[in-house]
Design a protein around this motif. Structure first.
Motif, PDB file in Angstrom:
ATOM      1  N   ILE A   1      39.029  42.652  37.371  1.00 29.93           N
ATOM      2  CA  ILE A   1      39.018  43.187  38.736  1.00 29.93           C
ATOM      3  C   ILE A   1      37.652  42.873  39.340  1.00 29.93           C
ATOM      4  N   SER A   2      37.637  42.307  40.524  1.00 32.93           N
ATOM      5  CA  SER A   2      36.347  42.026  41.175  1.00 32.93           C
ATOM      6  C   SER A   2      35.797  43.303  41.785  1.00 32.93           C
TER       7      SER A   2
ATOM      8  N   GLU B   1      37.607  44.010  45.010  1.00 32.51           N
ATOM      9  CA  GLU B   1      38.943  44.581  44.819  1.00 32.51           C
ATOM     10  C   GLU B   1      38.833  46.055  44.400  1.00 32.51           C
ATOM     11  N   ALA B   2      37.918  46.320  43.479  1.00 31.36           N
ATOM     12  CA  ALA B   2      37.753  47.706  43.009  1.00 31.36           C
ATOM     13  C   ALA B   2      37.382  48.608  44.175  1.00 31.36           C
TER      14      ALA B   2
ATOM     15  N   ALA C   1      46.425  48.896  39.176  1.00 33.38           N
ATOM     16  CA  ALA C   1      46.269  47.498  39.593  1.00 33.38           C
ATOM     17  C   ALA C   1      46.161  46.543  38.410  1.00 33.38           C
ATOM     18  N   ALA C   2      45.517  46.976  37.332  1.00 33.84           N
ATOM     19  CA  ALA C   2      45.193  45.986  36.291  1.00 33.84           C
ATOM     20  C   ALA C   2      45.267  46.541  34.876  1.00 33.84           C
TER      21      ALA C   2
ATOM     22  N   LYS D   1      30.391  44.468  38.264  1.00 34.96           N
ATOM     23  CA  LYS D   1      31.048  43.794  37.147  1.00 34.96           C
ATOM     24  C   LYS D   1      30.262  44.132  35.892  1.00 34.96           C
TER      25      LYS D   1
ATOM     26  N   ASN E   1      36.300  41.122  31.661  1.00 32.01           N
ATOM     27  CA  ASN E   1      37.351  42.061  32.073  1.00 32.01           C
ATOM     28  C   ASN E   1      36.817  43.484  32.262  1.00 32.01           C
TER      29      ASN E   1
ATOM     30  N   LEU F   1      42.570  51.708  39.467  1.00 30.45           N
ATOM     31  CA  LEU F   1      42.279  50.523  38.651  1.00 30.45           C
ATOM     32  C   LEU F   1      43.384  50.314  37.618  1.00 30.45           C
TER      33      LEU F   1
ATOM     34  N   THR G   1      39.938  46.125  31.690  1.00 30.22           N
ATOM     35  CA  THR G   1      41.311  46.040  32.181  1.00 30.22           C
ATOM     36  C   THR G   1      42.007  44.776  31.658  1.00 30.22           C
TER      37      THR G   1
END
Lengths: 337, 337
Positions: free
Chosen positions: B253-254, B257-258, B143-144, B298, B304, B140, B249
């Motif tokens: 991140i959805s 995606e996670a 990525a973000a 989420k 975020n 994670l 983040t």
């Protein structure tokens, strides 16, 4: 005057505690009746030194009853509450069924006692994991407006009823003695294990228990802008739910201020001396009516954050005590009229 | 070539697992010796089919040894590591003593393998509660960019050593049989209870265990701007630490995606099907080397934010597995030269 009482679900774990609390707190009444499903009807109960026979719950059970305190499964509550209301009886309901209905106040007496005024016959008591959290939130919210809550729960097996408690005790014996045991209340072994699911899948990967903590909190505070992110976990503890709670407030609250706010709030007991190994634990908070708070700290990750540990007896403040307190509010409000 | 090994603290719970992992993973070596305190010296150990006698740990133990993997209390690690380094032996240390020293890389092979290059003779393996968290954070963060972490732990008694495991088993028996038991590893009854303290009081109401999660995380990622707010709780579970982790983040991140990021990361196994009652649990993750992730959602309180449940065997990835993986990295880095 509210002087004729009925206890619905009188033989369940919470029903038993409601009876005990009514005795302990010398709840005023002229007549009282104990109602339950057909299966439990006929059971003998001693209440305030008198023997009562548990009656089967029917529509006519509520004739002449002023206040009914109910602790039943949701489907039973959905059925019996209208029977009571039609007969002029006010229902204080512990189940999940009525809590989010628009015309039903959802009440924690330390938090929103004024909400009882708006009842149309039914007043709901919140889910156990919500109740202790909102009691803890209230003084902080009044002082500095809570905008966000991140909560992780450590919930006892007694929250799943008598079968839940049995699953823990018998499950632990089966592990220690290497004998088989079939779990009834839980999907998985709970003894010496954790189950990160309470309730069913509800919304975007959150469980029904978790979404109760979101929606009930917003309803109790009358403020949908309070954001709640919960994770609910069942732990192999007999009784008392524990929670790590992180709140973000509009202005920063110091540990000293938070402690003072908690200490002067009725219904909260602060136990917070880490150096001496003193903090609330399920073992020390069981069979008590208060919400216990310890480990009060500034959030290391946000200047407007504060975090703490919160333990309360889920069968008492999380259920029976809160319901009896609502009934007491009703009696007092009537006396004031 | 690194071909002469020593295992320090070879008879402890983690030491036993290190031996088992070296066998399972066919760790290359020419000679191996097993070291322990005077009390355990003389114990017979079978390793790869050969009988070895555990030797008493002395400065001369390290003569001719290339790599020592140590799992000892902090004070023992403080003493033996310099003995080893003086004799040209590289120490992979599981204790807390060296982790935050400036010249000591703190390594989780999935996260910062490159850090081993900077060692000056000692490489530390992080605290168990940190290790599984940083493994989960890594994809994670890449990525973000993670800015903040809120973590609540549910830590098993095996983290307090053999005495901790005994306290749970014997404590549970004592509760079930109503016989007395004196707790040794814990200040309070752990059976059917929770203890919201791991380690001693350290900083502003946080415990030493909690501050390890803050400082070790920042050191491993080489980024002091990552803010961590931890609460560490001991739970009546035999083995495997569990954590609710909420990360914020730099960009959202959805869940999809996670999940994809987690799934393609070596060392992580995703178990996430709430509807089917599938998620990691201590019982199902014990004796496995991976970090297990489920309940990916989420954050309802921040766009975020992302939250999930993370379980890992604290004696394996949280200790023995990570140390052996560091030793494997060393061997591979040498082979590459």
């Amino acid at each position: 005057m509210y002087e004729n009482l009925a206890i619905v679900g009188a033989t369940g774990a919470v029903g038993r505690l409601i009876r005990q609390l009514l005795e302990e707190r010398k709840f005023p009444y002229k007549t009282i009746k104990f109602l339950a499903s057909k299966r439990s009807a006929g059971t003998e109960i001693t209440f305030n030194g008198q023997t009562h026979i548990v009656e089967e719950l029917t529509p006519e059970s509520f004739a002449g009853v002023d206040i009914a305190i109910g602790s039943t499964p949701d489907d039973a509550a959905a059925e019996f509450a209208p029977w009571a209301v039609e007969r002029g009886c006010i229902v204080v309901d512990e189940s999940g069924y009525w809590r989010m209905k628009e015309d039903v106040p959802l009440v924690v007496p330390e938090v929103n006692p004024e909400a009882i005024r708006n009842h149309k016959g039914i007043i709901s008591s919140p889910n156990c994991s919500t109740t202790q959290m909102v009691v803890a939130m209230k003084p902080l919210h009044d002082a500095a407006k809570i905008k966000r809550v991140v909560v992780s729960t450590y919930q006892a097996t007694s929250g799943a009823g008598v079968a839940g408690e049995k699953d823990l005790v018998e499950g632990a014996k089966s592990v220690l003695n290497q004998t088989p045991y079939e779990y009834q209340a839980f999907k998985h072994q709970i003894a010496f294990n954790l189950i990160p699911q309470i309730g069913s899948e509800k919304y975007e990967g959150y469980t029904s228990e978790e979404m109760k903590m979101v929606h009930e909190t917003q309803k109790i505070f009358g403020d949908d802008s309070i954001q709640v992110c919960p994770t609910c976990v069942r732990v192999p503890v007999t009784n008392c739910h524990s929670e790590t709670i992180l709140v973000e407030t509009e202005r920063p609250i110091s540990v000293a201020e938070a402690r003072e706010l908690f200490e002067k709030t009725e219904g909260i007991t602060v136990v917070d001396n880490l150096g001496a190994g003193e903090y609330p634990m399920p073992l020390t908070c069981s069979n008590k009516n208060d919400v216990f708070i310890g480990r009060i700290r500034k959030d290391l990750s946000n200047p407007n954050g504060l975090t703490f540990w919160c333990v309360s007896d889920n069968l008492r403040k999380g259920a029976a005590t809160n319901a009896v307190q609502i009934a007491e509010l009703l009696v007092r409000s009537q006396a004031a009229v």
